[in-house]
Design a protein around this motif. Sequence first.
Motif, PDB file in Angstrom:
ATOM      1  N   ASP A 192       0.895  -1.332   0.072  1.00  0.00           N
ATOM      2  CA  ASP A 192       0.025  -0.150  -0.117  1.00  0.00           C
ATOM      3  C   ASP A 192       0.868   1.366   0.007  1.00  0.00           C
ATOM      4  O   ASP A 192       1.879   1.302   0.517  1.00  0.00           O
ATOM      5  N   GLN A 210      -7.103  -3.117  -4.591  1.00  0.00           N
ATOM      6  CA  GLN A 210      -7.948  -2.957  -3.369  1.00  0.00           C
ATOM      7  C   GLN A 210      -8.038  -1.463  -2.946  1.00  0.00           C
ATOM      8  O   GLN A 210      -7.056  -0.749  -2.970  1.00  0.00           O
ATOM      9  N   PHE A 212      -8.748   1.352  -0.351  1.00  0.00           N
ATOM     10  CA  PHE A 212      -8.718   1.929   1.330  1.00  0.00           C
ATOM     11  C   PHE A 212      -9.198   3.167   1.484  1.00  0.00           C
ATOM     12  O   PHE A 212      -8.617   4.232   0.913  1.00  0.00           O
ATOM     13  N   TYR A 258      -3.044  -1.388  -2.924  1.00  0.00           N
ATOM     14  CA  TYR A 258      -4.235  -0.675  -2.530  1.00  0.00           C
ATOM     15  C   TYR A 258      -4.433   0.950  -3.187  1.00  0.00           C
ATOM     16  O   TYR A 258      -3.313   1.444  -3.301  1.00  0.00           O
TER      17      TYR A 258
END
Length: 481
Positions: A249, A316, A318, A283
Amino acid sequence: MPEQELSSYGSARGVNRRALLQAAGLGAGVLATGGLAAGRADAAGLGGIPATRSGAGAAGPADAPLDAVSADLPLTGGPDFPIGLFWPPHPYETTLARYREITDAGFTFLITGNYQFDARSAGYALGMADQVGLKVVVAGDPRIEAIAQYLTITDDRTVPSSITTADAASWVRTSLGSYANHPSLAGLSVYDEPARARFPNVGALTGIVRKTAPALLPYANINRGNGATYADFVQSYLDTVKPALISFDRYPILTDGIDIDYFDTWAIVRAASLKSGLPAWTYIQSTGYNNHRVPTASQLAWQVNISLAYGCKGIQYFTYWTPDPARGEGYTQALITTDGERTPLYDAATALNTGWLQPVGRQLKPLVSESVQHANDTPLPPGTTAFTPGDRLTAVTGDAAVLGLFKPAPGAADDGTRHLLVVNRDPDAPASVQIRVDPAQVKAVASFTPATAAYTPVPASPTLAVILPPGAASLYRLSPN
């Protein structure tokens, strides 16, 4: 707290932002929820988890190459591009309507969290996911958290706060047994952002999950970094943990502009992914918090498209649900507010996921990144590669763009066809890019249309003219005949 400055990449001077979000799930009852005796009692079996599951396939023998194993796991395997979310609806909003809202937005899986830190609430989330076709990676299971965070897996009984390999395996069996009857179960999160010192433990736990339930994805995520130190950190992670994928991330939408080191992190992860043969996931920032502003729709798309250009195989978000303000860090807005209202980012993500990422991801997932170059990008960001004329593309003029070239995977037939993703380097302004294609190498160029999942021939002589909205990208097929 959000990503801390790290002294050794993974050894933060405080709790990282994801660990803080998950911290509420741990407490005095961590060990009591599945004690050692219970684990030993279950040692003979897995409580219903089969060695292989319908649609998932077997993970292969224990000594199979990890890249081959990943090809048969949930989410990393199959044709669909995984689009996941972190911080789903909390237990009181874990309803069928909310989970349909998630699938309507184009998400294919979620990672449990937002106070879903016990087997009962995670099981309830799995039950909702079963009904709407979502996949679930269970995170924060108390037994797994206890092993990962506080114990050391070793058969050396002189090591303080240790657990034997056999007992750790029993705990994993007991944990997975809680979720065994849910077809939505895709994997188990074993650690988030481990420090280098925890790599051996993460590797041991990953191996136990792999042996215990070879048809499930053992999932972990690592922190950001830059330069040679981070490259060494990532390689050490791969060598020690032997993960099924590389997930990291880094959130580039800052209050004062774009984090220019974002590209360097991606370049390092891309190189590690190509060397290991493991898929790279990332992310994207879909919320505002300390020193990070709420991204616009074009900034959301820009993060996705830059990631795709660098060879990303899984996106993904966040976060999906906005974290409770009482948790700190100044979270302002995600796709869904703390009160359950949709924000403009929900609509932006829905359009991006369903109208672009799902169809384009299916095209790129089976391919391998051959090169990624920045054209007309001055000054050149750290860690990036400037465009140089090659066999297929001989010149690029106009606005700044990132060019990702893709080839068939090793072992697949290769007739010379390549796929080219052209990404607007600017998340906030449109771009016009002209790409000269070598007619001796490329006989035909076709543009991919996401709505129809079809390629349409386009003129590319003498140049391919590409017009891109802010943060957007276009996908082309370059054919040799």
